[in-house]
Design a protein around this motif. Structure first.
Motif, PDB file in Angstrom:
ATOM      1  N   VAL A 178       1.172  -8.793  -3.860  1.00  0.00           N
ATOM      2  CA  VAL A 178       2.402  -8.708  -4.386  1.00  0.00           C
ATOM      3  C   VAL A 178       3.415  -8.827  -3.066  1.00  0.00           C
ATOM      4  CG1 VAL A 178       4.299  -6.932  -5.164  1.00  0.00           C
ATOM      5  CG2 VAL A 178       1.831  -7.141  -6.180  1.00  0.00           C
ATOM      6  N   VAL A 228       6.624  -7.716  -1.313  1.00  0.00           N
ATOM      7  CA  VAL A 228       7.394  -6.502  -1.148  1.00  0.00           C
ATOM      8  C   VAL A 228       7.710  -6.451  -0.053  1.00  0.00           C
ATOM      9  CG1 VAL A 228       5.219  -5.161  -0.816  1.00  0.00           C
ATOM     10  CG2 VAL A 228       7.199  -4.030  -1.922  1.00  0.00           C
ATOM     11  N   LEU A 255      -1.544  -3.993  -4.068  1.00  0.00           N
ATOM     12  CA  LEU A 255      -1.213  -3.018  -4.598  1.00  0.00           C
ATOM     13  C   LEU A 255      -1.584  -2.760  -5.822  1.00  0.00           C
ATOM     14  CD1 LEU A 255       2.849  -3.078  -4.202  1.00  0.00           C
ATOM     15  CD2 LEU A 255       1.271  -1.782  -3.105  1.00  0.00           C
ATOM     16  N   GLU A 297       4.078   9.760  -4.721  1.00  0.00           N
ATOM     17  CA  GLU A 297       5.251   8.990  -4.788  1.00  0.00           C
ATOM     18  C   GLU A 297       6.493   9.982  -4.152  1.00  0.00           C
ATOM     19  OE1 GLU A 297       5.594   7.242  -8.421  1.00  0.00           O
ATOM     20  OE2 GLU A 297       3.514   7.274  -8.849  1.00  0.00           O
ATOM     21  N   LEU A 348       9.863  -1.019  -0.174  1.00  0.00           N
ATOM     22  CA  LEU A 348       8.545  -0.741  -0.497  1.00  0.00           C
ATOM     23  C   LEU A 348       8.309   0.201  -1.676  1.00  0.00           C
ATOM     24  CD1 LEU A 348       5.634  -1.535   0.437  1.00  0.00           C
ATOM     25  CD2 LEU A 348       5.793   0.296   2.450  1.00  0.00           C
ATOM     26  N   GLU A 349       9.022   1.215  -1.455  1.00  0.00           N
ATOM     27  CA  GLU A 349       8.914   2.355  -2.564  1.00  0.00           C
ATOM     28  C   GLU A 349       9.375   2.054  -3.992  1.00  0.00           C
ATOM     29  OE1 GLU A 349       8.093   5.781  -2.325  1.00  0.00           O
ATOM     30  OE2 GLU A 349       7.452   5.323  -0.223  1.00  0.00           O
ATOM     31  N   GLY A 360       9.209  -1.183  -4.816  1.00  0.00           N
ATOM     32  CA  GLY A 360       8.222  -2.486  -5.141  1.00  0.00           C
ATOM     33  C   GLY A 360       9.212  -3.709  -5.465  1.00  0.00           C
ATOM     34  N   ASP A 416      10.896  -6.980  -3.138  1.00  0.00           N
ATOM     35  CA  ASP A 416      10.833  -7.848  -2.026  1.00  0.00           C
ATOM     36  C   ASP A 416      11.984  -8.085  -1.314  1.00  0.00           C
ATOM     37  OD1 ASP A 416       9.603  -9.791  -0.160  1.00  0.00           O
ATOM     38  OD2 ASP A 416      10.123 -11.386  -1.417  1.00  0.00           O
TER      39      ASP A 416
END
Length: 189
Positions: A49, A51, A58, A75, A147-148, A150, A152
């Motif tokens: 992915v 990101v 992922l 999370e 990143l958290e 998802g 890019d």
């Protein structure tokens, strides 16, 4: 292709184009290699992915419940309160933004503790100083934010107007002060 996949697999952070070019040479098309790897991963429980400005392996969202059942959830984004999510959303859409501008937007003082929690979670950082009198600090989202969630780039955020049109977000409601407790300075989160 395998060197690119191995490099991405072994890395704890997303791997950018420049790092991959060092692995395979500048003459190789990184995009074609990524496409080939993604094709080979079709039907696997994980994917490659884009990101946070790079690529990362992922797991596919369909396996989230199974993973949570087996290893629990770590999370960070799920640890955020509703007021923190609202402030983070405003920072993401309107950055760089000062705490005073956030307070003006919500019609209530945004607590320093709330901002500190978002900073401590690595989701926001100080941006450039504002050109307004006193040159207050501004806030911006971080690579960890991308990143958290998802993403890019910030261009991957849902269109603000489309969210309003779908009834998922109401700028008028926010401006009218229909904000959950915890945003006001001194109130508990």
């Amino acid at each position: 292709m395998h060197r690119v996949e191995a490099t991405i697999f072994a890395a704890s952070e997303p791997i950018g184009r420049e790092a991959l070019a060092r692995v395979v040479g500048k003459g190789c098309s990184i995009d074609l290699l990524i496409d080939d790897i993604r094709e080979e991963l079709r039907g696997r429980p994980y994917d490659l992915v884009a990101v946070a400005g790079g690529w990362k392996h992922l797991t596919r969202p369909v396996y989230a419940d199974a993973i949570r059942a087996a290893v629990g959830s770590n999370e960070k984004a799920s640890d955020l309160s509703q007021p923190e999510v609202l402030v983070l959303m405003c920072i993401a859409y309107f950055q760089p933004i000062t705490r005073a501008e956030l307070s003006s937007f919500f019609g209530k003082e945004i607590s320093r503790d709330l901002m500190g929690h978002l900073r401590g979670a690595g989701l926001i950082a100080s941006g450039p100083r504002s050109p307004t009198p006193g040159a207050p600090y501004t806030y911006v989202t971080t690579k960890n934010f991308l990143l958290e969630f998802g993403l890019d780039t910030l261009r991957d955020l849902p269109d603000f107007e489309a969210l309003e049109d779908a009834g998922l977000l109401s700028k008028e409601k926010l401006l009218a002060g229909d904000i959950p407790a915890g945003l006001v300075e001194g109130e508990a989160d």
